[in-house]
Structure formats: structure tokens, C-alpha cells
Design an enzyme around this catalytic site. Structure first.
Site, mmCIF file in Angstrom:
data_model
loop_
_atom_site.group_PDB
_atom_site.id
_atom_site.type_symbol
_atom_site.label_atom_id
_atom_site.label_comp_id
_atom_site.label_asym_id
_atom_site.label_seq_id
_atom_site.Cartn_x
_atom_site.Cartn_y
_atom_site.Cartn_z
ATOM 1 N N LYS A 1 54.979 59.927 55.082
ATOM 2 C CA LYS A 1 54.718 61.339 55.379
ATOM 3 C C LYS A 1 53.359 61.764 54.808
ATOM 4 O O LYS A 1 52.612 62.509 55.446
ATOM 5 C CB LYS A 1 55.821 62.238 54.809
ATOM 6 C CG LYS A 1 57.038 62.371 55.713
ATOM 7 C CD LYS A 1 56.798 63.469 56.728
ATOM 8 C CE LYS A 1 57.738 63.606 57.885
ATOM 9 N NZ LYS A 1 58.729 62.746 58.253
ATOM 10 N N LYS B 1 60.829 52.473 66.036
ATOM 11 C CA LYS B 1 62.119 53.104 66.329
ATOM 12 C C LYS B 1 61.942 54.365 67.164
ATOM 13 O O LYS B 1 60.865 54.962 67.194
ATOM 14 C CB LYS B 1 62.839 53.432 65.023
ATOM 15 C CG LYS B 1 62.186 54.531 64.215
ATOM 16 C CD LYS B 1 63.203 55.238 63.316
ATOM 17 C CE LYS B 1 62.667 56.588 62.896
ATOM 18 N NZ LYS B 1 63.640 57.551 62.483
ATOM 19 N N LYS C 1 62.098 61.621 66.707
ATOM 20 C CA LYS C 1 61.686 62.924 67.259
ATOM 21 C C LYS C 1 60.172 63.041 67.242
ATOM 22 O O LYS C 1 59.562 63.462 68.201
ATOM 23 C CB LYS C 1 62.260 64.054 66.402
ATOM 24 C CG LYS C 1 63.720 64.272 66.612
ATOM 25 C CD LYS C 1 64.221 65.357 65.658
ATOM 26 C CE LYS C 1 65.684 65.175 65.392
ATOM 27 N NZ LYS C 1 66.047 65.283 63.980
#
Ligand code: ADP
Ligand code: TRP
Length: 334
Positions: A114, A198, A201
Site C-alpha cells: 500500500k 489475483k 477490486k
């Protein structure tokens, strides 16, 4: 009668639920509600780390709540609640933060990812994300946590914080939570359609449960492939393996075997495979989509589910918090 073990899991309300969320998480929630004491919540506090607008947050919470219900989580069987409705969680989070160390938090993969993705917003909430997640889990003394593979490390941190607390106060306040998949296989990872990694969203490669059939067909037909195998029984490159993995998840075993055979004999036509895959995905998602549409129209029902869920969750959380406060020394001598 022995007490049923407690299960807890949550999803951040950051967008529509996709096939990864469904097969990695929600499908297992639905199966578990029969045999366990289940808590399923919407992690709205966690989603603040990426600074959603208030409107996005409100819509996201409503959407995930409707999607939980549409997938078959039953508020009569499981406790469904919204994280910010249970302030006991944040109180426990504050206490746990005192025993969570900068070094270990900085080393967490999700934090490093992140921090790389949003270099201008490396906030303290991002750093202590695993602590809040640990609080979510142990506030109900959860024994099992059904999550996808991407949450393995966060769960490992929760186990560490629970053990550390028990050790520090020399009391087995918290059970050590275990990862859980329904059929005992390795935790599932649903791949994206963009060739690698993967489905997620924020990766922009997801197929949502709420998605209409036309859009599903379009996305699947656009999935990354290559020019096809040139040798018999050739190993599959990642984008192709990903298509097969998706097919293994949504299609009949005979369908997968059929396309495997075609691949291994160099006769595969990816267009045909994708068409089949799209139809099998649609067969899975369209009944769920119809239910989502219905439930989203019913604000009274949604409000009722959220309110009763919050009451049940607070009852359980406040018991644990009272015990924690006693143990750490907030019990007064006067
Ligand atoms: P996203 O990664 O799309 O933001 P979340 O992080 O909110 O989704 O994940 C919610 C739940 O869904 C977690 O339990 C997570 O492990 C699971 N999950 C998300 N993506 C996948 C995936 N591609 N495969 C398997 N499980 C997944
Ligand atoms: N971190 C999880 C995710 O991104 C969401 C989450 C928050 C969670 N608290 C949790 C999952 C507690 C399981 C248990 O998917």
C-alpha cells in the site's frame, strides 16, 4: 451441549464484491453459518485508510450488506454488522496498539504494498491495519477466520497479538484464531483476467457478482491469452493457467477436462473456451445479481438487519472488553 466454535470475517466496503471475494470468502461464510457461531461484518473503518468520500463509503456499506444477504448469509443464523457500529472494537484496538511494534508493522507485506501504491498517503491507519484487524477478530474470541490467501499474513499478525496479550498478562484471555477454508484445501486465490496476479477490486481486473451478463461476456472475451500451445502437453503459461483456474472454479469437471484435452493436443481455440467460461460464470452470478437488485430496494430491511446485528455484536464485544479492561488494570482499587 458443547458450545459451537466462533467464526469471524469481514470485507471492506470499497466496491462491488467480485468472484475473488465470493469464492475466497463469502461462499465459505454461507456454508459456515450452519455449524458455527458466526460474525460477518463490513470493515468500514478499515476502508478509511484509502480516504473514500462520505458518499462512496455510504454506498459501499449498503452494497456489501445487500450482497452479503443476496449471497445467502442469513441474519437469523449469523450476526451481520457494520464495524463502526461496534465502538468496543476501536477501544480494544487502542489497547492492542501499545504492544504492536513499529518494526513488525512496517515489515507487513500489505503495508509495504500500500505504501508503494499510495506514496502520498502512508497514514498511521495503514501501518496499524493489522492491529485493527486483530481487534475485529479477538473481540469476539473467534476460533476460525475464513479469508482468502491474501489475508494470511494479516491473520498471522492477529495470532501474534493475541498470543502476546495472553503472555503479557499471564492469562488465556484470547483463543488463538486459525485460518479456515470449508473443504480443508489450501486457501483459494482467484486469478484476474489480465494475465497475472489475483482478481481484486483495485486491480481493475474483476468480475463482479452484480455485473450484467453482457459485460461479463465482454470482459471474459477480452482476457489475455497467447497464440496457443505448439507442443503436446506443454506447460501452461500464467495467463492460460488463470483461465483454467477460473474454469475449475465455476464449471463442471467434464468441461475443464474437455478443454485440458484440447490444450494438451494443441487443438484448443481460446475463443471457444472463453465463451464457455463466460456462460458458466453467468449461470453462477445471475441468481445472486437478481437478489442484490431486490434487496437494494428495501432500505427498511437493510436497516433492520444492521440494527439487530449491531446489538448482538456489541453484546459479545462488550463482554470481552470488560474482561480485557480488568486484566490490563483498568479495574479500580477504589
Ligand atoms: P480486494 O482485494 O478486491 O480489495 P478485499 O481485500 O476486500 O478485496 O477482500 C475481501 C475478502 O475476499 C478477503 O477475505 C480476501 O481474502 C478475499 N479475496 C479478495 N480477492 C480474492 C481473490 N482474488 N481470491 C481469493 N480471495 C480473495
Ligand atoms: N483485511 C481484510 C481484507 O482486506 C478485511 C478485514 C478487516 C478482515 N478485518 C477483518 C477479515 C477481520 C477477516 C477478519 O480483506
Amino acid at each position: 451441549m458443547t458450545k459451537k466454535p466462533t467464526v469471524l470475517s469481514g470485507i471492506r466496503p470499497t466496491g462491488y464484491l467480485h468472484l475473488g471475494n465470493y469464492f475466497g470468502a463469502v461462499r465459505n461464510f454461507v456454508r459456515m453459518q450452519e455449524d458455527f457461531n458466526c460474525f460477518f461484518f463490513i470493515a468500514d473503518l478499515h476502508s478509511l485508510t484509502t480516504h473514500p468520500t462520505p458518499e462512496n463509503l455510504q454506498n459501499g456499506v449498503k452494497q456489501v450488506l445487500a450482497e452479503y444477504l443476496a449471497c445467502g448469509i442469513d441474519p437469523e443464523k449469523a450476526t451481520i454488522y457494520i464495524q463502526s457500529d461496534v465502538p468496543e472494537v476501536t477501544e480494544l484496538y487502542t489497547i492492542l496498539n501499545m504492544n504492536a511494534y513499529l518494526g513488525e508493522l512496517e515489515r507487513t507485506t500489505s503495508f509495504k504494498d500500500k505504501a508503494r501504491q499510495q506514496p502520498d498517503n502512508v497514514n498511521a491507519g495503514l501501518l496499524t491495519y493489522p492491529v485493527l484487524m486483530a481487534a475485529d477478530i479477538i473481540i469476539h474470541k473467534a476460533n476460525f477466520v475464513p479469508v482468502g490467501k491474501d489475508q494470511e499474513q494479516n491473520l498471522e499478525m492477529a495470532r501474534k497479538f493475541a498470543k502476546r496479550f495472553n503472555r503479557m498478562y499471564k492469562k488465556k484471555v484470547f483463543p488463538i484464531p486459525q485460518p479456515y477454508t470449508f473443504d480443508g484445501k489450501d486457501m483459494i486465490k482467484v486469478p484476474g483476467l489480465d494475465g497475472s496476479g489475483k482478481m481484486g477490486k483495485s486491480e481493475g481486473n474483476a468480475i463482479n457478482l452484480y455485473e450484467d451478463p453482457k459485460s461479463i461476456r465482454k470482459k471474459v472475451m477480452r482476457a489475455v491469452t497467447d497464440s496457443g500451445p505448439t507442443e503436446m502437453n506443454q506447460e501452461k503459461p500464467e495467463p492460460i493457467q488463470n483461465l483454467f483456474t477460473l474454469m475449475e472454479i465455476v464449471s463442471e469437471p467434464q468441461t475443464v477436462a474437455h478443454f485440458n484435452e484440447l490444450y494438451n493436443t494443441c487443438q484448443i481455440r481460446y475463443g471457444d473456451m472463453k465463451k464457455q467460461l463466460a456462460e458458466d460464470i453467468i449461470a453462477y452470478t445471475s441468481p445472486i445479481r437478481d437478489r442484490i437488485i431486490d434487496i437494494l430496494k428495501n432500505d427498511t430491511y437493510l436497516a433492520h438487519v444492521a440494527k439487530t446485528g449491531a446489538e448482538k455484536a456489541r453484546e459479545s464485544a462488550s463482554k470481552t472488553l470488560a474482561e480485557v479492561k480488568n486484566v490490563v488494570g483498568f479495574k479500580r482499587l477504589f
